[in-house]
Write an enzyme that holds these catalytic residues in place. Sequence first.
Site, short mmCIF file in Angstrom:
data_model
loop_
_atom_site.label_atom_id
_atom_site.label_comp_id
_atom_site.label_asym_id
_atom_site.label_seq_id
_atom_site.Cartn_x
_atom_site.Cartn_y
_atom_site.Cartn_z
CE LYS A 102 22.77 -23.85 11.86
NZ LYS A 102 23.33 -22.48 11.91
CE LYS A 212 30.34 -18.69 9.20
NZ LYS A 212 28.93 -18.47 9.20
MG LIG Z 1 26.68 -20.24 13.50
#
Ligand SMILES: [Mg+2]
Length: 295
Positions: A102, A212
Site C-alpha cells: 500500500k 470483487k
Molecule cells: Mg485496491
Amino acid sequence: MEFRPFRVQLATRFRGVTERHGVLIRGRGPDGRDAWGEYSPFPDYTPERASRWWAAAMEAARGEWPEPVRDTVPVNSIVPELPSGRAAQLAKAGGCTTAKVKVAGTMRIIDDARRVEAVAIALGPEGRVRVDANGAWDVDTAVKALRELDAAARAGGGPGLEYVEQPCMRVEDLAEVRRRTHVPVAADESVRIPGDADAVMRLGAADILVLKVAPMGGVQACLDVVDRYDVPVVVSSAMESSVGLLAGVALARALPELPYACGLGTSELLATDTVREPIVPHDGVIGPVTLDVIV
Ligand SMILES: [Mg+2]
C-alpha cells in the site's frame, strides 16, 4: 433457505468500520449439499448497490457457481504502511511470493520506495511486487512515483513492479498514466459495477481489472465481463468473512486464465470469523476449502 445474522470484528479499522455484519444464507446446491452465501454490504450503500450483493449471496446459496478449472488459487500478501523491517516480514506471510504494498498514504514517496525495496529483497528474484495507491495520486505524481517505485522493486533481482493498482481516482487519469508509464495499470475502485468495467475498457484505462464478486453481483456477472473483454482479472475481497471469501475463490477457480495472484488473503484482517477454520493461504495458495460455519 435459512438466514443467520452475523457480526465479525476487524483486527484494524477499514473504510471507517471496525466490524462487519450481515446475513449468512444457507441453501442447497444442485448436488444436495449445503451451500452458503454471505450478504454483508457496507452500511453506507444505496439499495441499488446492496441489491448486487444480495444477488451474489443468492447465487452462492443456490450453489450456482460454475465448474472450476483449477484447484488452488495463488494469493498476495498485503503490506500496509509500516517500518521496512516489519514490511519485509509481512510480505512473506502465508508463504506468499507476491506482495501488494500500500503506497501514497501518509508516507513520502521515498519512504514508500524504501518499503517496496525491502519487500522486493525479502521476496527475491522470483517474487512479485505490486503497489496500490487507492486513487491518491494525480497523473504527474503517479508517473514520477512509479519511476521510483519500479526501480525500488528491482532491488530483489526481479523484473520491477508487476502492476500499479488504481494510481488515480478518475478513469480518464488512469488512461493517461497508462500511456505515460510502462508499469501495467490495474483498475480497482473504478470497477464496482459491471457497467464500470465497460467504461474502463472503452477508455483504455487499464491492463488488468480487479474484480470483487459481491459488488459486481456474483461470480457469473464477473465471468461475463471477462468474456466480453478478454482482460486479465485479479479477484479481490470486499473484507467479507470466510463465507463471502469463498465466492471470490470460486471465481478465481473458474477463470479461464489466472496470470496474477489474487487479493483473497484477507481473513487475517479479521479478528473473528464465521467459520471454524478461516480461509487462509498456505504456501501462498488457497487450496480446496470446506466451510464449517459457526454462526
Ligand atoms: Mg485496491
